[in-house]
Design a protein around this motif. Structure first.
Motif, PDB file in Angstrom:
ATOM      1  N   ALA A   1      26.258  -7.243  32.943  1.00  0.00           N
ATOM      2  CA  ALA A   1      25.911  -5.936  32.359  1.00  0.00           C
ATOM      3  C   ALA A   1      25.580  -6.049  30.879  1.00  0.00           C
ATOM      4  N   SER A   2      24.775  -7.042  30.507  1.00  0.00           N
ATOM      5  CA  SER A   2      24.507  -7.266  29.089  1.00  0.00           C
ATOM      6  C   SER A   2      23.138  -6.749  28.662  1.00  0.00           C
ATOM      7  N   GLY A   3      22.055  -7.226  29.316  1.00  0.00           N
ATOM      8  CA  GLY A   3      20.719  -6.809  28.934  1.00  0.00           C
ATOM      9  C   GLY A   3      20.201  -7.448  27.663  1.00  0.00           C
ATOM     10  N   VAL A   4      20.879  -8.479  27.161  1.00  0.00           N
ATOM     11  CA  VAL A   4      20.452  -9.111  25.917  1.00  0.00           C
ATOM     12  C   VAL A   4      19.241 -10.006  26.170  1.00  0.00           C
ATOM     13  N   ILE A   5      18.425 -10.184  25.145  1.00  0.00           N
ATOM     14  CA  ILE A   5      17.300 -11.114  25.186  1.00  0.00           C
ATOM     15  C   ILE A   5      17.766 -12.435  24.589  1.00  0.00           C
ATOM     16  N   PRO A   6      17.783 -13.520  25.349  1.00  0.00           N
ATOM     17  CA  PRO A   6      18.258 -14.794  24.812  1.00  0.00           C
ATOM     18  C   PRO A   6      17.450 -15.223  23.590  1.00  0.00           C
TER      19      PRO A   6
ATOM     20  N   TYR B   1      17.357 -12.675  35.099  1.00  0.00           N
ATOM     21  CA  TYR B   1      16.707 -11.856  34.081  1.00  0.00           C
ATOM     22  C   TYR B   1      15.824 -10.770  34.706  1.00  0.00           C
ATOM     23  N   VAL B   2      15.591  -9.723  33.899  1.00  0.00           N
ATOM     24  CA  VAL B   2      14.497  -8.792  34.169  1.00  0.00           C
ATOM     25  C   VAL B   2      13.360  -9.233  33.254  1.00  0.00           C
ATOM     26  N   ALA B   3      12.272  -9.694  33.842  1.00  0.00           N
ATOM     27  CA  ALA B   3      11.129 -10.157  33.057  1.00  0.00           C
ATOM     28  C   ALA B   3      10.124  -9.038  32.916  1.00  0.00           C
TER      29      ALA B   3
ATOM     30  N   ALA C   1       6.258 -11.693  26.527  1.00  0.00           N
ATOM     31  CA  ALA C   1       7.155 -11.416  27.651  1.00  0.00           C
ATOM     32  C   ALA C   1       8.569 -11.297  27.113  1.00  0.00           C
ATOM     33  N   TYR C   2       9.365 -10.423  27.715  1.00  0.00           N
ATOM     34  CA  TYR C   2      10.760 -10.264  27.326  1.00  0.00           C
ATOM     35  C   TYR C   2      11.623 -10.539  28.552  1.00  0.00           C
ATOM     36  N   PHE C   3      12.682 -11.284  28.351  1.00  0.00           N
ATOM     37  CA  PHE C   3      13.604 -11.609  29.433  1.00  0.00           C
ATOM     38  C   PHE C   3      14.966 -11.008  29.103  1.00  0.00           C
ATOM     39  N   TYR C   4      15.344  -9.974  29.869  1.00  0.00           N
ATOM     40  CA  TYR C   4      16.607  -9.289  29.667  1.00  0.00           C
ATOM     41  C   TYR C   4      17.641  -9.859  30.641  1.00  0.00           C
ATOM     42  N   ASP C   5      18.724 -10.387  30.121  1.00  0.00           N
ATOM     43  CA  ASP C   5      19.765 -10.979  30.956  1.00  0.00           C
ATOM     44  C   ASP C   5      20.530  -9.856  31.662  1.00  0.00           C
ATOM     45  N   HIS C   6      20.368  -9.755  32.999  1.00  0.00           N
ATOM     46  CA  HIS C   6      21.032  -8.655  33.712  1.00  0.00           C
ATOM     47  C   HIS C   6      22.420  -9.035  34.215  1.00  0.00           C
ATOM     48  N   ARG C   7      22.859 -10.252  33.935  1.00  0.00           N
ATOM     49  CA  ARG C   7      24.202 -10.668  34.348  1.00  0.00           C
ATOM     50  C   ARG C   7      25.247 -10.077  33.405  1.00  0.00           C
TER      51      ARG C   7
ATOM     52  N   SER D   1      16.334  -0.726  31.479  1.00  0.00           N
ATOM     53  CA  SER D   1      17.760  -0.430  31.346  1.00  0.00           C
ATOM     54  C   SER D   1      18.454  -0.661  32.674  1.00  0.00           C
ATOM     55  N   ALA D   2      19.767  -0.533  32.679  1.00  0.00           N
ATOM     56  CA  ALA D   2      20.556  -0.698  33.899  1.00  0.00           C
ATOM     57  C   ALA D   2      21.544   0.444  34.018  1.00  0.00           C
TER      58      ALA D   2
END
Length: 410
Positions: A388-393, A363-365, A380-386, A333-334
Motif C-alpha cells: 500500500a505504498s504507491g511510491v515511485i522507485p 508496479y502500476v506502469a 513512464a512512471y512506475f508506482y509500487d503497489h506492494r 491511486s489505490a
C-alpha cells in the motif's frame, strides 16, 4: 456478516484472497531499472495487438504480437528478438483475443484462428469471408461477421451478426457446438459455467438469454424490466446475472429467473469503472466517486471520495489483491476494497496525460505523453503497489521514453 456467518475483518480478507487465487490474472513481471531497452522500426502501418482477454488466468506475457502489412509477427518481450521465421499471413486486420503459453488466438471479421506461439504455424482456423464480398460493390450487411467473443478456461464462444454462435476448444480447435440464435446477441456475451448469457431487445425491454455452455442447447429467456439499453453484463460464480444500465445496477437469478435487487446510479456509468468482484460489483458514474454494491442484496457498502475532478476524465478500476487500483488520464491511486478508504495517491506532474496504464506484478506502469517532466519527451512512471505504498522507485522509476506521439502498452 457474510452469507449469514459472522467473521472478523482479517478472516474475511483471507477468505477473499484464497478465492481470488483461482481466478486472478497472471501479471507481467517487471524489474527496475529497465535494462533491456530496444527499438524496432516497421514499414507501413502497424498495430500492437492488445489482448481482449488479458485478465484471463491463462494469459501469458513473455511475447508480444504486432499486426503488419506482411502479417502477424511475434517478438520476445525481454529483448525484442523476432520469434518466428516468417509472419503469419492474414487476409484482414486481426485482433488478439488471448495469448497463452501454447497458442495465441486471433480474430478478423470473418475468421478466428490459433497460432503456435513457438513456430507461428497455424494450429486451427474457423470461418472465412463470404465469396460474394470479394465484389467491391457487395453489401456487407448480414454477411455473418463476428460480433463478439467470450473466453473461459479452454473454451472460446464466438457470436456472428447473423445469429450463429459457436464454441471451440482453444487447445485443439475442435468445434464443440454450433447453433443459430435469433435475434443475435447485443453487446457483451458472458461465458460462465454452466451458462452462456447474453441479451437481446424485445418490445422495448431487455431480455436475458441463457444457453447451456457445454452443448449450446437453449435454456430460457428472462424478460427484464430494463427499458434502457444494457451498458454491461456480468455473471457471478453463484449464478447471478448483473445488469448495468444508465440508471442503475440490477441482479437476476439465473436459476429462478427472478430479479433479486436493484441499486440506483446518479448518472450513466463510466464503462471502465465497472468491475465484478467475488462479493460485490463496483461502479462509478458522473459523480466521480466509486461505489461498492453488495451482491447479496444490492446494498451500498461504501462510497469513496471523489476520485476524478472532471466529468470528462476516464476512470479505470482494476483489482490487485485486496486493493483496487484506480487510474485515469490524470491520476493513479489505490482504494481498500473492504473499507473504501484511499490507501495512496501516486505523484504525477501537474499537467499529465497518462494514455496507458498497466498493472504488473509489483508496479502500476503509466505512460505520460504530456511533456510533463521534459519538454518534447515522454516518460513512464512506475508506482509500487506492494505494501500500500504507491511510491515511485528512485532507481528507474520514471524512465525517459523519448519523443512519442502514441503509445499502446500490453
Amino acid at each position: 456478516e457474510h452469507n449469514g456467518r459472522s467473521m472478523g475483518m482479517a478472516q474475511y480478507r483471507e477468505r477473499l484472497a484464497a478465492a481470488r487465487e483461482r481466478v486472478e490474472p497472471v501479471r507481467p513481471k517487471i524489474t527496475l531499472p529497465l535494462n533491456h531497452s530496444f527499438e524496432r522500426e516497421f514499414e507501413g502501418n502497424i498495430s500492437l495487438l492488445v489482448p481482449w482477454f488479458g485478465e484471463e488466468p491463462t494469459s501469458r506475457w513473455s511475447r508480444y504480437y504486432v499486426y503488419t502489412s506482411a502479417g502477424i509477427r511475434a517478438f520476445d518481450a525481454r529483448d525484442g528478438r523476432e520469434l518466428w521465421a516468417e509472419p503469419t499471413s492474414v487476409q484482414a486486420n486481426a485482433e488478439l483475443l488471448i495469448a497463452r503459453s501454447d497458442v495465441a488466438v486471433f480474430a478478423t471479421s470473418y475468421e478466428v484462428f490459433a497460432v503456435d506461439v513457438t513456430t507461428g504455424v497455424r494450429r486451427w482456423s474457423h470461418g472465412e469471408p463470404p465469396k460474394h464480398l470479394a465484389d467491391p460493390g457487395a453489401d456487407w450487411e448480414g454477411g455473418g461477421a463476428f460480433r463478439t467473443h467470450a473466453v473461459q478456461g479452454n473454451r472460446l464462444v464466438s457470436v456472428r451478426d447473423d445469429g450463429r454462435m459457436t464454441c471451440i476448444a482453444i487447445d485443439t480447435g475442435k468445434m464443440l457446438w454450433s447453433e443459430t440464435r435469433r435475434p443475435a446477441a447485443l453487446g457483451r456475451v458472458r461465458l460462465v459455467d454452466p451458462w452462456v448469457v447474453y441479451h437481446v431487445s424485445q418490445d422495448g425491454r431487455a431480455v436475458l438469454c441463457l444457453v447451456e455452455a457445454e452443448t449450446g442447447a437453449w435454456l430460457d429467456a428472462v424478460m427484464t424490466d430494463e427499458k434502457r439499453p444494457i451498458e454491461e453484463l456480468f455473471v457471478t460464480l453463484e449464478g447471478q446475472i448483473i445488469v448495468v444500465t444508465s440508471q442503475g445496477v440490477s441482479s437476476y437469478d439465473a436459476e429462478t429467473r427472478m430479479r433479486l435487487w436493484q441499486a440506483p446510479l446518479s448518472g450513466p456509468p463510466r464503462p471502465a469503472s465497472l468491475l465484478l468482484d467475488l462479493d460485490a460489483v463496483y461502479a462509478s458514474d458522473d459523480g466521480g466517486d466509486l461505489r461498492k454494491i453488495d451482491l447479496d442484496d444490492g446494498r451500498l457498502l461504501w462510497q469513496s471520495e471523489r476520485l476524478v475532478q472532471r466529468a470528462a476524465d476516464d476512470l479505470t478500476v482494476q483489482r490487485e489483491g485486496s486493493n483496487l487500483i484506480i487510474s485515469s488520464t490524470a491520476s493513479v491511486s489505490a482504494v481498500d476494497s473492504v473499507t473504501g478508504l484511499t490507501l495512496w495517491r501516486g505523484t504525477t506532474p501537474e499537467h499529465c496525460r497518462l494514455v496507458s496504464r498497466l498493472i504488473t506484478d509489483a508496479y502500476v506502469a503509466a505512460v505520460d505523453l504530456s511533456d510533463g517532466l521534459r519538454e518534447g519527451r515522454s516518460a513512464a512512471y512506475f508506482y509500487d503497489h506492494r505494501n500500500a505504498s504507491g511510491v515511485i522507485p528512485k532507481d528507474g522509476g520514471a524512465p525517459d521514453l523519448g519523443p512519442l506521439s502514441d503509445v499502446r502498452a500490453v
